[in-house]
Design a protein around this motif. Structure first.
Motif: not given
Length: 200
Positions: A184-190, A192-200
Protein backbone atom coordinates in the motif's frame (compact mmCIF):
# COMPACT_ATOMS: atom_id res chain seq x y z
CA UNK A 1 -28.44 -90.33 94.18
CA UNK A 2 -29.49 -93.64 95.81
CA UNK A 3 -30.32 -95.08 92.39
CA UNK A 4 -26.78 -94.22 91.25
CA UNK A 5 -25.42 -95.91 94.39
CA UNK A 6 -27.44 -99.04 93.68
CA UNK A 7 -26.22 -99.06 90.09
CA UNK A 8 -22.61 -98.68 91.26
CA UNK A 9 -23.02 -101.55 93.75
CA UNK A 10 -24.61 -103.64 91.00
CA UNK A 11 -21.56 -102.94 88.81
CA UNK A 12 -19.08 -103.77 91.59
CA UNK A 13 -20.82 -106.85 93.06
CA UNK A 14 -22.77 -108.08 90.05
CA UNK A 15 -26.08 -107.96 91.96
CA UNK A 16 -28.70 -105.41 93.01
CA UNK A 17 -28.26 -103.63 96.38
CA UNK A 18 -31.83 -104.30 97.43
CA UNK A 19 -31.50 -107.99 96.54
CA UNK A 20 -28.12 -108.20 98.26
CA UNK A 21 -29.46 -106.48 101.40
CA UNK A 22 -32.60 -108.61 101.38
CA UNK A 23 -30.52 -111.74 100.98
CA UNK A 24 -28.21 -110.84 103.86
CA UNK A 25 -31.04 -109.62 106.09
CA UNK A 26 -33.17 -112.65 105.25
CA UNK A 27 -30.31 -114.93 106.09
CA UNK A 28 -29.74 -113.21 109.42
CA UNK A 29 -33.46 -113.18 110.26
CA UNK A 30 -33.76 -116.85 109.43
CA UNK A 31 -30.89 -117.60 111.76
CA UNK A 32 -32.44 -115.51 114.53
CA UNK A 33 -35.85 -117.10 114.00
CA UNK A 34 -34.23 -120.48 113.99
CA UNK A 35 -32.63 -119.70 117.31
CA UNK A 36 -35.84 -118.27 118.77
CA UNK A 37 -37.79 -121.31 117.66
CA UNK A 38 -35.53 -123.66 119.52
CA UNK A 39 -35.78 -124.37 123.21
CA UNK A 40 -32.99 -123.92 125.66
CA UNK A 41 -32.50 -127.67 125.39
CA UNK A 42 -32.22 -127.47 121.55
CA UNK A 43 -29.44 -128.79 119.48
CA UNK A 44 -26.17 -127.36 120.69
CA UNK A 45 -24.38 -128.47 117.56
CA UNK A 46 -26.84 -126.50 115.38
CA UNK A 47 -26.34 -123.34 117.44
CA UNK A 48 -22.61 -123.82 117.32
CA UNK A 49 -22.74 -124.20 113.55
CA UNK A 50 -24.70 -120.91 113.17
CA UNK A 51 -22.32 -119.03 115.42
CA UNK A 52 -19.34 -120.58 113.69
CA UNK A 53 -20.66 -119.44 110.32
CA UNK A 54 -20.72 -115.85 111.61
CA UNK A 55 -17.10 -115.91 112.71
CA UNK A 56 -17.41 -117.08 116.30
CA UNK A 57 -15.88 -120.37 117.33
CA UNK A 58 -16.64 -121.97 120.66
CA UNK A 59 -15.48 -125.28 121.97
CA UNK A 60 -18.47 -125.76 124.24
CA UNK A 61 -22.20 -125.06 123.95
CA UNK A 62 -23.38 -121.42 123.71
CA UNK A 63 -26.27 -120.04 125.71
CA UNK A 64 -29.18 -118.79 123.57
CA UNK A 65 -29.00 -115.34 125.16
CA UNK A 66 -25.30 -115.10 124.35
CA UNK A 67 -26.09 -116.29 120.86
CA UNK A 68 -28.78 -113.61 120.45
CA UNK A 69 -26.37 -110.98 121.75
CA UNK A 70 -23.70 -112.04 119.30
CA UNK A 71 -26.18 -112.14 116.42
CA UNK A 72 -27.45 -108.71 117.42
CA UNK A 73 -23.87 -107.48 117.39
CA UNK A 74 -23.35 -109.07 113.99
CA UNK A 75 -26.49 -107.34 112.72
CA UNK A 76 -25.33 -104.05 114.22
CA UNK A 77 -21.87 -104.42 112.68
CA UNK A 78 -23.40 -105.33 109.34
CA UNK A 79 -25.77 -102.33 109.48
CA UNK A 80 -22.89 -100.05 110.43
CA UNK A 81 -20.69 -101.38 107.62
CA UNK A 82 -23.57 -101.15 105.18
CA UNK A 83 -24.20 -97.56 106.25
CA UNK A 84 -20.49 -96.83 105.96
CA UNK A 85 -20.41 -98.32 102.47
CA UNK A 86 -23.52 -96.38 101.55
CA UNK A 87 -21.85 -93.20 102.84
CA UNK A 88 -18.71 -94.02 100.84
CA UNK A 89 -20.76 -94.62 97.72
CA UNK A 90 -22.60 -91.37 98.31
CA UNK A 91 -19.26 -89.58 98.59
CA UNK A 92 -18.03 -91.28 95.42
CA UNK A 93 -21.27 -90.43 93.64
CA UNK A 94 -21.15 -86.85 94.92
CA UNK A 95 -17.54 -86.55 93.76
CA UNK A 96 -18.46 -87.95 90.36
CA UNK A 97 -21.46 -85.60 90.16
CA UNK A 98 -19.19 -82.68 91.00
CA UNK A 99 -16.72 -83.75 88.35
CA UNK A 100 -19.58 -84.24 85.92
CA UNK A 101 -20.87 -80.75 86.68
CA UNK A 102 -17.34 -79.39 86.25
CA UNK A 103 -17.03 -81.18 82.91
CA UNK A 104 -20.46 -79.87 81.89
CA UNK A 105 -19.32 -76.36 82.81
CA UNK A 106 -16.08 -76.82 80.87
CA UNK A 107 -18.07 -78.15 77.92
CA UNK A 108 -20.40 -75.13 78.06
CA UNK A 109 -17.40 -72.80 78.23
CA UNK A 110 -15.79 -74.63 75.31
CA UNK A 111 -18.99 -74.28 73.29
CA UNK A 112 -19.09 -70.58 74.16
CA UNK A 113 -15.48 -70.17 73.05
CA UNK A 114 -16.22 -72.07 69.83
CA UNK A 115 -19.26 -69.85 69.25
CA UNK A 116 -17.18 -66.72 69.90
CA UNK A 117 -14.43 -67.97 67.59
CA UNK A 118 -16.98 -68.72 64.87
CA UNK A 119 -18.44 -65.23 65.28
CA UNK A 120 -14.96 -63.70 65.20
CA UNK A 121 -14.12 -65.76 62.09
CA UNK A 122 -17.35 -64.63 60.45
CA UNK A 123 -16.55 -60.99 61.27
CA UNK A 124 -13.02 -61.46 59.96
CA UNK A 125 -14.33 -62.93 56.71
CA UNK A 126 -16.80 -60.06 56.33
CA UNK A 127 -14.02 -57.55 57.07
CA UNK A 128 -11.77 -59.30 54.53
CA UNK A 129 -14.52 -59.09 51.91
CA UNK A 130 -14.99 -55.40 52.67
CA UNK A 131 -11.23 -54.82 52.31
CA UNK A 132 -11.18 -56.69 49.00
CA UNK A 133 -14.19 -54.70 47.83
CA UNK A 134 -12.52 -51.48 48.92
CA UNK A 135 -9.31 -52.47 47.14
CA UNK A 136 -11.29 -53.26 44.02
CA UNK A 137 -13.11 -49.94 44.23
CA UNK A 138 -9.80 -48.15 44.81
CA UNK A 139 -8.25 -49.86 41.80
CA UNK A 140 -11.28 -48.95 39.68
CA UNK A 141 -11.11 -45.37 40.92
CA UNK A 142 -7.40 -45.19 40.20
CA UNK A 143 -8.03 -46.61 36.74
CA UNK A 144 -10.76 -44.03 36.11
CA UNK A 145 -8.50 -41.28 37.41
CA UNK A 146 -5.70 -42.50 35.16
CA UNK A 147 -8.09 -42.57 32.19
CA UNK A 148 -9.40 -39.09 33.00
CA UNK A 149 -5.86 -37.82 33.44
CA UNK A 150 -4.91 -39.30 30.09
CA UNK A 151 -7.93 -37.61 28.53
CA UNK A 152 -7.00 -34.28 30.12
CA UNK A 153 -3.42 -34.64 28.95
CA UNK A 154 -4.70 -35.44 25.46
CA UNK A 155 -6.97 -32.38 25.53
CA UNK A 156 -4.13 -30.18 26.77
CA UNK A 157 -1.84 -31.53 24.04
CA UNK A 158 -4.54 -30.95 21.44
CA UNK A 159 -5.08 -27.43 22.72
CA UNK A 160 -1.34 -26.83 22.67
CA UNK A 161 -1.22 -28.06 19.11
CA UNK A 162 -4.19 -25.87 18.17
CA UNK A 163 -2.60 -22.90 19.90
CA UNK A 164 0.68 -23.53 18.12
CA UNK A 165 -1.20 -23.70 14.83
CA UNK A 166 -3.03 -20.48 15.60
CA UNK A 167 0.22 -18.82 16.57
CA UNK A 168 1.73 -19.91 13.26
CA UNK A 169 -1.33 -18.69 11.37
CA UNK A 170 -1.23 -15.40 13.25
CA UNK A 171 2.42 -14.94 12.40
CA UNK A 172 1.67 -15.67 8.77
CA UNK A 173 -1.22 -13.21 8.85
CA UNK A 174 0.99 -10.55 10.41
CA UNK A 175 3.60 -11.12 7.69
CA UNK A 176 0.93 -10.83 5.03
CA UNK A 177 -0.35 -7.69 6.69
CA UNK A 178 3.11 -6.19 6.74
CA UNK A 179 3.51 -7.08 3.07
CA UNK A 180 0.16 -5.50 2.28
CA UNK A 181 1.10 -2.38 4.19
CA UNK A 182 4.39 -2.19 2.34
CA UNK A 183 2.54 -2.69 -0.95
CA UNK A 184 0.00 0.00 0.00
CA UNK A 185 2.80 2.38 0.88
CA UNK A 186 4.55 1.62 -2.39
CA UNK A 187 1.35 2.09 -4.38
CA UNK A 188 0.66 5.41 -2.69
CA UNK A 189 4.11 6.62 -3.59
CA UNK A 190 3.56 5.55 -7.16
CA UNK A 191 0.18 7.29 -7.14
CA UNK A 192 1.82 10.46 -5.88
CA UNK A 193 4.46 10.22 -8.59
CA UNK A 194 1.79 9.76 -11.22
CA UNK A 195 -0.07 12.74 -9.90
CA UNK A 196 3.02 14.87 -10.10
CA UNK A 197 3.65 13.71 -13.68
CA UNK A 198 0.12 14.57 -14.79
CA UNK A 199 0.36 18.05 -13.32
CA UNK A 200 3.48 18.78 -15.20
Amino acid sequence: MFASLKNKIREETGSDLSKLTAKITSSTVQKIESIRGRSHQGSTSSLNSIVSSEGFREDGPIEPEELRRRLAKLESDFARKLEQKEHEWKEITRDKDNRLHALEHEKDEAYKQISNLKEALKNAEEFKLKILELQENTEQLESLQSQELSKVKGLVLLRDQELAGKNTALKDALLQLEKLRSEVTRLRRQEELLSDVQIM
